[in-house]
Design an enzyme around this catalytic site. Structure first.
Site, PDB file in Angstrom:
ATOM      1  N   LYS A 158       0.860  -1.188   0.000  1.00 25.19           N
ATOM      2  CA  LYS A 158       0.000   0.000   0.000  1.00 25.19           C
ATOM      3  C   LYS A 158       0.887   1.225   0.000  1.00 25.19           C
ATOM      4  O   LYS A 158       2.050   1.164   0.403  1.00 25.19           O
ATOM      5  CB  LYS A 158      -0.925   0.043   1.235  1.00 25.19           C
ATOM      6  CG  LYS A 158      -0.214   0.030   2.599  1.00 25.19           C
ATOM      7  CD  LYS A 158       0.295   1.359   3.117  1.00 25.19           C
ATOM      8  CE  LYS A 158       1.000   1.189   4.431  1.00 25.19           C
ATOM      9  NZ  LYS A 158       1.853   2.375   4.797  1.00 25.19           N
ATOM     10  N   SER A 187       2.571  -6.089   7.466  1.00 22.89           N
ATOM     11  CA  SER A 187       1.137  -6.077   7.802  1.00 22.89           C
ATOM     12  C   SER A 187       0.313  -6.815   6.748  1.00 22.89           C
ATOM     13  O   SER A 187      -0.617  -7.552   7.065  1.00 22.89           O
ATOM     14  CB  SER A 187       0.654  -4.627   7.905  1.00 22.89           C
ATOM     15  OG  SER A 187       1.410  -3.931   8.889  1.00 22.89           O
ATOM     16  N   ASP A 228      -1.562  -1.426  10.555  1.00 24.56           N
ATOM     17  CA  ASP A 228      -1.892  -1.444   9.123  1.00 24.56           C
ATOM     18  C   ASP A 228      -2.633  -2.706   8.698  1.00 24.56           C
ATOM     19  O   ASP A 228      -3.143  -2.779   7.577  1.00 24.56           O
ATOM     20  CB  ASP A 228      -0.598  -1.355   8.293  1.00 24.56           C
ATOM     21  CG  ASP A 228      -0.102   0.070   8.181  1.00 24.56           C
ATOM     22  OD1 ASP A 228       1.050   0.264   7.764  1.00 24.56           O
ATOM     23  OD2 ASP A 228      -0.864   1.000   8.518  1.00 24.56           O
TER      24      ASP A 228
HETATM   25  C1  LIG Z   1       2.850   4.539   9.426  1.00 23.76           C
HETATM   26  C2  LIG Z   1       1.788   3.581   9.029  1.00 23.76           C
HETATM   27  O1  LIG Z   1       2.373   2.458   8.420  1.00 23.76           O
HETATM   28  C3  LIG Z   1       0.836   4.248   8.050  1.00 23.76           C
HETATM   29  O2  LIG Z   1       0.225   3.309   7.249  1.00 23.76           O
HETATM   30  C4  LIG Z   1       1.009   3.093  10.242  1.00 23.76           C
HETATM   31  O3  LIG Z   1       0.444   4.146  10.965  1.00 23.76           O
HETATM   32  C5  LIG Z   1       1.913   2.275  11.172  1.00 23.76           C
HETATM   33  O4  LIG Z   1       1.477   0.951  11.032  1.00 23.76           O
HETATM   34  P1  LIG Z   1       2.398  -0.238  11.562  1.00 23.76           P
HETATM   35  O5  LIG Z   1       3.775  -0.127  11.002  1.00 23.76           O
HETATM   36  O6  LIG Z   1       1.613  -1.493  11.377  1.00 23.76           O
HETATM   37  O7  LIG Z   1       2.508   0.151  13.097  1.00 23.76           O
HETATM   38  P2  LIG Z   1       2.600  -0.832  14.339  1.00 23.76           P
HETATM   39  O8  LIG Z   1       3.609  -1.901  14.046  1.00 23.76           O
HETATM   40  O9  LIG Z   1       1.233  -1.204  14.762  1.00 23.76           O
HETATM   41  O10 LIG Z   1       3.180   0.192  15.429  1.00 23.76           O
HETATM   42  C6  LIG Z   1       4.549   0.504  15.435  1.00 23.76           C
HETATM   43  C7  LIG Z   1       4.697   1.723  16.317  1.00 23.76           C
HETATM   44  O11 LIG Z   1       4.307   2.887  15.563  1.00 23.76           O
HETATM   45  C8  LIG Z   1       3.649   3.828  16.420  1.00 23.76           C
HETATM   46  N1  LIG Z   1       2.284   4.055  15.907  1.00 23.76           N
HETATM   47  C9  LIG Z   1       1.724   3.194  15.013  1.00 23.76           C
HETATM   48  C10 LIG Z   1       0.456   3.477  14.524  1.00 23.76           C
HETATM   49  C11 LIG Z   1      -0.209   4.626  14.996  1.00 23.76           C
HETATM   50  N2  LIG Z   1      -1.443   4.926  14.542  1.00 23.76           N
HETATM   51  N3  LIG Z   1       0.374   5.450  15.900  1.00 23.76           N
HETATM   52  C12 LIG Z   1       1.611   5.184  16.363  1.00 23.76           C
HETATM   53  O12 LIG Z   1       2.150   5.942  17.190  1.00 23.76           O
HETATM   54  C13 LIG Z   1       3.668   3.223  17.821  1.00 23.76           C
HETATM   55  O13 LIG Z   1       4.834   3.672  18.481  1.00 23.76           O
HETATM   56  C14 LIG Z   1       3.798   1.742  17.540  1.00 23.76           C
HETATM   57  O14 LIG Z   1       4.393   1.034  18.627  1.00 23.76           O
HETATM   58  N1  LIG Z   2       6.374 -10.695   7.061  1.00 23.60           N
HETATM   59  C1  LIG Z   2       7.225  -9.661   7.181  1.00 23.60           C
HETATM   60  N2  LIG Z   2       7.604  -8.954   6.091  1.00 23.60           N
HETATM   61  C2  LIG Z   2       8.443  -7.890   6.217  1.00 23.60           C
HETATM   62  N3  LIG Z   2       8.971  -7.449   7.387  1.00 23.60           N
HETATM   63  C3  LIG Z   2       8.615  -8.142   8.498  1.00 23.60           C
HETATM   64  C4  LIG Z   2       7.742  -9.258   8.450  1.00 23.60           C
HETATM   65  N4  LIG Z   2       7.565  -9.716   9.706  1.00 23.60           N
HETATM   66  C5  LIG Z   2       8.289  -8.925  10.516  1.00 23.60           C
HETATM   67  N5  LIG Z   2       8.948  -7.997   9.809  1.00 23.60           N
HETATM   68  C6  LIG Z   2       9.805  -6.974  10.420  1.00 23.60           C
HETATM   69  O1  LIG Z   2       9.017  -5.782  10.525  1.00 23.60           O
HETATM   70  C7  LIG Z   2       9.828  -4.640  10.258  1.00 23.60           C
HETATM   71  C8  LIG Z   2       9.370  -3.930   8.986  1.00 23.60           C
HETATM   72  O2  LIG Z   2       8.039  -4.299   8.719  1.00 23.60           O
HETATM   73  P1  LIG Z   2       7.323  -3.747   7.422  1.00 23.60           P
HETATM   74  O3  LIG Z   2       8.035  -4.230   6.201  1.00 23.60           O
HETATM   75  O4  LIG Z   2       5.873  -4.025   7.551  1.00 23.60           O
HETATM   76  O5  LIG Z   2       7.569  -2.212   7.601  1.00 23.60           O
HETATM   77  P2  LIG Z   2       7.025  -1.158   6.615  1.00 23.60           P
HETATM   78  O6  LIG Z   2       7.165  -1.626   5.222  1.00 23.60           O
HETATM   79  O7  LIG Z   2       7.687   0.097   7.015  1.00 23.60           O
HETATM   80  O8  LIG Z   2       5.489  -1.128   6.931  1.00 23.60           O
HETATM   81  P3  LIG Z   2       4.619   0.107   7.373  1.00 23.60           P
HETATM   82  O9  LIG Z   2       4.072   0.700   6.125  1.00 23.60           O
HETATM   83  O10 LIG Z   2       3.628  -0.547   8.232  1.00 23.60           O
HETATM   84  O11 LIG Z   2       5.544   1.040   8.122  1.00 23.60           O
HETATM   85  C9  LIG Z   2      11.229  -5.188  10.092  1.00 23.60           C
HETATM   86  O12 LIG Z   2      11.805  -5.238  11.391  1.00 23.60           O
HETATM   87  C10 LIG Z   2      10.994  -6.595   9.595  1.00 23.60           C
HETATM   88  O13 LIG Z   2      12.098  -7.420   9.906  1.00 23.60           O
END
Ligand SMILES: C[C@](O)(CO)[C@H](O)COP(=O)(O)OP(=O)(O)OC[C@H]1O[C@@H](n2ccc(N)nc2=O)[C@H](O)[C@@H]1O
Ligand SMILES: Nc1ncnc2c1ncn2[C@@H]1O[C@H](COP(=O)(O)OP(=O)(O)OP(=O)(O)O)[C@@H](O)[C@H]1O
Length: 255
Positions: free
Chosen positions: A9, A106, A139
């Site tokens: 996304k 996610s 997410d």
């Molecule tokens: C940045 C985005 O990816 C936008 O799509 C989301 O808001 C974050 O989604 P995500 O990576 O799945 O986040 P999570 O793994 O649930 O949370 C990681 C950390 O991001 C912060 N967090 C996340 C989501 C949110 N609405 N507020 C926050 O402050 C919190 O510190 C949390 O502990």
């Molecule tokens: N199935 C997975 N695929 C990718 N990263 C993963 C997975 N499971 C755990 N992780 C860990 O999660 C962290 C990054 O996750 P992810 O790839 O969802 O971040 P992101 O792409 O930044 O997503 P977001 O848009 O939610 O911020 C890394 O520490 C990675 O090692």
């Protein structure tokens, strides 16, 4: 075995509307990236332990798929789920870069939950799957609902479909590992400025194209300035017409 697509996304906009404990309440337009996805499938194995086959920068215990399994087992107490995971590994052909702001972990977690629901005939509703998924990450609910475009609010648990054409994106992910919690904390400490209800209403009803045409990258995503502050190397990767997705590091342009 059937192959399931776990799409990426982008956030065409992301604005903070308030705080909820350690989390931030947001209004964000999530849009599915049609040509970027991981591919998940079940693959028979001959050892009973939980197994994920794929290239990850984390351990199995840290993997969002494993976290989704634990949350699903906790919710369903399903013996058939336990048996399934003793017999099959989860194979993941990873294409979504990690730490990229593209929801890779996610999306994998959401897809895994839907796979188990289908294969085991658990008959869980989308709402139940989204509630289970939220425990894995903010997410996840968006990917459970599976809309092309949606207004996501709350901390990520409110997902309302938005009727607009699915856009095509050029996505560029600099090799900078960005910590989502660190970016949110920097926003809270240095840039806290929740939007008012008038702007919130305007954004919820605007198409992504309308927002991208009238907002700068810094205005469209409240996490961009905090990300630039915490990861100054990002600046040299910013290019005209590119916007910032989630907490980064990815940039995207509509093509
Ligand atoms: C940045 C985005 O990816 C936008 O799509 C989301 O808001 C974050 O989604 P995500 O990576 O799945 O986040 P999570 O793994 O649930 O949370 C990681 C950390 O991001 C912060 N967090 C996340 C989501 C949110 N609405 N507020 C926050 O402050 C919190 O510190 C949390 O502990
Ligand atoms: N199935 C997975 N695929 C990718 N990263 C993963 C997975 N499971 C755990 N992780 C860990 O999660 C962290 C990054 O996750 P992810 O790839 O969802 O971040 P992101 O792409 O930044 O997503 P977001 O848009 O939610 O911020 C890394 O520490 C990675 O090692």
């Amino acid at each position: 075995m059937k192959i399931y697509k776990a799409y990426a996304k982008v956030n065409t906009f992301l604005k903070i509307t308030g705080l909820r404990g350690d989390y931030h309440e947001i209004i964000s337009r999530f849009m599915r990236v049609d040509d970027l996805y991981d591919e998940l499938s079940f693959e028979k194995k001959d050892t009973p332990d939980f197994k994920i086959i794929g290239s990850f920068s984390c351990t199995t215990e840290q993997n969002t798929i494993y976290k989704a399994y634990n949350e699903l087992l906790e919710y369903t107490k399903s013996e058939s789920l336990d048996k399934l995971m003793q017999t099959y590994a989860v194979k993941v052909d990873k294409n979504i870069p990690a730490f990229a702001g593209l929801g890779g972990g996610s999306s994998d977690a959401a897809t895994y939950l839907k796979m188990c629901n289908e294969v085991l005939h658990l008959n869980l509703s989308i709402k139940e799957l989204a509630e289970i998924g939220l425990k894995v990450g903010a997410d996840v609910p968006f990917f459970i609902y599976g809309y092309d475009s949606a207004n996501v609010s709350g901390i990520g648990e409110i997902v309302e479909p938005f009727d607009e054409p699915l856009l095509k994106f050029d996505v560029y992910t600099p090799n900078i590992e960005i910590s989502t919690p660190k970016v949110y904390k920097s926003y809270r400490d240095n840039f806290f400025n929740p939007i008012n209800s008038t702007e919130l209403h305007k954004l919820k009803n605007a198409t992504s194209i309308e927002v991208l045409e009238s907002y700068s990258p810094e205005e469209a995503n409240d996490l961009f300035n905090p990300a630039l502050k915490e990861y100054p190397k990002l600046k040299k990767h910013q290019k005209d017409e590119y916007y910032f997705s989630g907490s980064g590091s990815s940039f995207f342009r509509v093509i």
